[in-house]
Write a protein that holds these residues in place. Structure first.
Motif, PDB file in Angstrom:
ATOM      1  N   SER A 176       2.391   9.128  -2.773  1.00 19.37           N
ATOM      2  CA  SER A 176       3.052   8.359  -1.716  1.00 19.37           C
ATOM      3  C   SER A 176       2.483   6.954  -1.634  1.00 19.37           C
ATOM      4  CB  SER A 176       2.897   9.062  -0.366  1.00 19.37           C
ATOM      5  OG  SER A 176       3.728  10.196  -0.279  1.00 19.37           O
ATOM      6  N   PHE A 177       1.181   6.842  -1.733  1.00 16.49           N
ATOM      7  CA  PHE A 177       0.550   5.524  -1.625  1.00 16.49           C
ATOM      8  C   PHE A 177       0.817   4.672  -2.863  1.00 16.49           C
ATOM      9  CE2 PHE A 177      -1.801   7.930   1.550  1.00 16.49           C
ATOM     10  CZ  PHE A 177      -1.780   7.040   2.609  1.00 16.49           C
ATOM     11  N   GLU A 178       0.945   5.303  -4.021  1.00 19.06           N
ATOM     12  CA  GLU A 178       1.300   4.537  -5.216  1.00 19.06           C
ATOM     13  C   GLU A 178       2.656   3.855  -5.031  1.00 19.06           C
ATOM     14  OE1 GLU A 178      -0.426   4.050  -8.185  1.00 19.06           O
ATOM     15  OE2 GLU A 178      -2.106   4.933  -7.083  1.00 19.06           O
ATOM     16  N   PHE A 179       3.546   4.525  -4.292  1.00 19.62           N
ATOM     17  CA  PHE A 179       4.860   3.926  -4.060  1.00 19.62           C
ATOM     18  C   PHE A 179       4.823   2.879  -2.947  1.00 19.62           C
ATOM     19  CE2 PHE A 179       8.845   3.910  -1.599  1.00 19.62           C
ATOM     20  CZ  PHE A 179       9.671   3.334  -2.551  1.00 19.62           C
ATOM     21  N   PHE A 180       4.190   3.189  -1.844  1.00 20.65           N
ATOM     22  CA  PHE A 180       4.224   2.308  -0.681  1.00 20.65           C
ATOM     23  C   PHE A 180       3.234   1.152  -0.766  1.00 20.65           C
ATOM     24  CE2 PHE A 180       6.158   6.043   1.578  1.00 20.65           C
ATOM     25  CZ  PHE A 180       7.346   5.421   1.909  1.00 20.65           C
ATOM     26  N   CYS A 181       2.482   1.075  -1.847  1.00 22.87           N
ATOM     27  CA  CYS A 181       1.496   0.004  -2.009  1.00 22.87           C
ATOM     28  C   CYS A 181       1.777  -0.812  -3.269  1.00 22.87           C
ATOM     29  CB  CYS A 181       0.080   0.580  -2.115  1.00 22.87           C
ATOM     30  SG  CYS A 181      -0.544   1.348  -0.617  1.00 22.87           S
ATOM     31  N   ASP A 182       1.274  -2.045  -3.256  1.00 17.01           N
ATOM     32  CA  ASP A 182       1.168  -2.839  -4.476  1.00 17.01           C
ATOM     33  C   ASP A 182      -0.238  -2.634  -5.019  1.00 17.01           C
ATOM     34  OD1 ASP A 182       3.728  -3.999  -4.431  1.00 17.01           O
ATOM     35  OD2 ASP A 182       3.081  -5.479  -2.960  1.00 17.01           O
ATOM     36  N   VAL A 183      -0.329  -2.076  -6.215  1.00 15.32           N
ATOM     37  CA  VAL A 183      -1.645  -1.819  -6.807  1.00 15.32           C
ATOM     38  C   VAL A 183      -2.109  -3.089  -7.509  1.00 15.32           C
ATOM     39  CG1 VAL A 183      -2.953  -0.390  -8.403  1.00 15.32           C
ATOM     40  CG2 VAL A 183      -1.067   0.612  -7.072  1.00 15.32           C
ATOM     41  N   LYS A 184      -3.256  -3.579  -7.097  1.00 11.37           N
ATOM     42  CA  LYS A 184      -3.765  -4.852  -7.594  1.00 11.37           C
ATOM     43  C   LYS A 184      -5.141  -4.659  -8.235  1.00 11.37           C
ATOM     44  CE  LYS A 184      -5.058  -7.934  -4.542  1.00 11.37           C
ATOM     45  NZ  LYS A 184      -4.867  -8.950  -3.477  1.00 11.37           N
ATOM     46  N   ASP A 185      -5.343  -5.281  -9.374  1.00  9.80           N
ATOM     47  CA  ASP A 185      -6.623  -5.234 -10.085  1.00  9.80           C
ATOM     48  C   ASP A 185      -7.315  -6.589  -9.954  1.00  9.80           C
ATOM     49  OD1 ASP A 185      -8.751  -4.669 -11.743  1.00  9.80           O
ATOM     50  OD2 ASP A 185      -7.585  -4.753 -13.601  1.00  9.80           O
ATOM     51  N   VAL A 186      -8.471  -6.603  -9.298  1.00 10.29           N
ATOM     52  CA  VAL A 186      -9.285  -7.820  -9.194  1.00 10.29           C
ATOM     53  C   VAL A 186     -10.366  -7.736 -10.265  1.00 10.29           C
ATOM     54  CG1 VAL A 186     -10.760  -9.221  -7.713  1.00 10.29           C
ATOM     55  CG2 VAL A 186      -8.828  -7.958  -6.720  1.00 10.29           C
TER      56      VAL A 186
END
Length: 491
Positions: free
Chosen positions: A467-477
């Protein structure tokens, strides 16, 4: 603010939108009827373009502050939201039973507790998704789950409270702001959900409810370029329209759609247990996407299985969903009744045999007898297409290979059930192309586990991290371990 309220069996509920922390009326309204006895429940606000614009603007204004909070800071708001749902438990039960025909006992003992858990569990789960380090030879990576933005949630009429909270839980916990578009055939529990959110102190604009017709209100919501995500549960034709509209703006969609799931009974199955579970497929008058509606039974045990299941089905109580003894309630809408009976009539005209049921139920206009049809071919309409009513089909098979081929022989792939010796059942289930399958059981749903289908049954998974993979933008710093010296020769 509108002062008009609907009185539904003693429960007062607003028929208006909920936008930016306030009730917003509409001159345009649509009528709402109870599936129990077709009585008029009242008139509900129909969202117009100005209401959609108002809701999106409110959600946009609320997003910076809500998304800037940590998951720990959002947790108390969502805990209170769950508490307020619990405080209104009796009202939710009464409304959804009268509005959607859901069993009152099911609401009380299953749906309302699950709705509260949906909010609390995802709020707590979000605490562990703040940041995840990945250490490589070249760099330190900080992987973040950032809120996506304004989310549109569209829920179906068969389980409006449970499915709204199932989506709102992770969407809000992730830091998104939400616009909920309730089903026009059963919108009232979503309206009461807004009261719970308001009492919990969710900031204005964080959670909005815009009621209306899917072809107009829903279409405007999903086609707006300011929307970051669309989460939809419902029919395949509607999903296609949503995907096309959202796709024009490259907006990701989560689509949980219909099913035509197999219920496989192997030769070594516990026949009585399989038959008792099989009768559960009539729950909610068969208006359940994950039900196993295609019974595939080994030819050597088919006669025993039919007899055992017939005994169980004969004992089912069909009637008013508000009655404690009722096990099968009404179909949601006259159009759906017509659809269900049409499937039966066409199948019988084509040569299908009725094992039981097959007719309207004498209890009322929107009730259909629990039905089982047999004598069918794999390419028959009723085998291939979702009925979404208390209608099951039964086919026999002679080998595991034949059972698997039949199970996989539709365009759907949501769920399934397989009864047999555990090791044997698992071996068969592993070959069935579906999003999930229950072994010697049915309806076990854990929030940490993925839920969703393949093929025409949908896109994406809901539950847990999915669910969180969908509702979030996954960002790599990315932070390099050595000083970075750019060069055009690098590739």
């Amino acid at each position: 603010m509108s002062t008009s309220m609907l009185d539904v069996a003693g429960v007062l509920v607003s028929p208006d939108h909920y936008i930016d922390g306030e009730r917003v009326p509409s001159e345009e309204r649509f009528e709402l009827f109870s599936p129990i006895d077709q009585r008029l429940l009242g008139q509900v606000a129909a969202g117009q373009p100005a209401h959609v614009e108002q809701a999106i603007a409110a959600a946009e204004r609320a997003f910076p502050a809500w998304s800037a909070m940590s998951a720990a800071e959002r947790l108390p708001y969502l805990d209170r939201f769950a508490e307020e749902i619990g405080r209104r438990a009796d009202a939710f039960c009464t409304l959804e039973s009268n509005d959607a025909g859901v069993l009152l006992s099911r609401m009380r003992h299953g749906v309302v507790p699950r709705a509260m858990l949906n909010i609390r569990w995802f709020a707590e789960h979000a605490l562990g998704l703040q940041e995840r380090p990945i250490d490589t030879q070249q760099a330190h990576h900080r992987v973040r789950h950032d809120p996506a933005g304004v989310v549109v949630i569209i829920t179906p009429w068969n389980a409006p409270l449970m499915l709204s909270t199932w989506k709102l839980g992770p969407a809000l916990a992730a830091g998104n702001t939400c616009i909920l578009k309730p089903p026009e055939w059963a919108p009232l529990t979503c309206s009461l959900l807004a009261d719970a959110a308001h009492a919990a102190g969710l900031p204005p604009g964080v959670f909005n409810v815009v009621q209306g017709i899917g072809a107009t209100t829903g279409a405007q919501l999903v086609s707006d370029p300011r929307i970051a995500r669309v989460s939809f549960t419902g029919s395949v034709p509607t999903a296609r329209r949503i995907a096309q509209a959202a796709g024009a703006n490259l907006v990701p969609c989560s689509l949980e759609l219909g099913g035509k799931s197999p219920f496989i009974v192997l030769e070594d199955a516990d026949i009585d247990a399989a038959a008792a579970t099989g009768a559960l497929m009539y729950r909610n008058a068969g208006q359940v996407c994950l039900a196993g509606t295609r019974f595939l039974v080994h030819e050597r045990v088919a006669e025993r299985f039919i007899a055992a299941m017939r005994t169980t089905v004969d004992g089912l109580c069909v009637g008013d969903p508000r009655g404690e003894a009722t096990e099968v309630g009404p179909i949601i809408h006259p159009r759906q009744v017509e659809r269900v009976l049409g499937f039966i009539d066409r199948a019988v005209a084509g040569g299908a045999q009725v094992l039981w049921g097959g007719q309207p139920h004498p209890f009322g206009a929107q009730y259909v007898q629990p039905t089982m049809l047999t004598g069918l071919s794999q390419d028959d309409e009723i085998v291939q297409n979702e009925v979404f009513g208390p209608v099951l089909t039964l086919q026999t098979f002679a080998s595991d290979d034949e059972a698997v081929a039949m199970a996989n022989g539709t365009d759907y792939g949501l769920g399934g059930v397989c009864y047999g010796d555990t090791a044997h059942a698992i071996a068969v289930a592993d070959r069935v192309r579906t999003g999930f399958i229950w072994i010697n059981s049915f309806g076990i749903r854990d929030l940490a586990a993925p839920f969703g289908g393949i093929k025409r049954s949908g896109i994406g998974r809901e539950g847990g991290d999915w669910s969180f993979e969908f509702f979030c933008d996954v960002k790599d710093v990315v932070v390099p371990k050595k000083p970075f010296r750019p060069s055009f020769s690098h590739r």
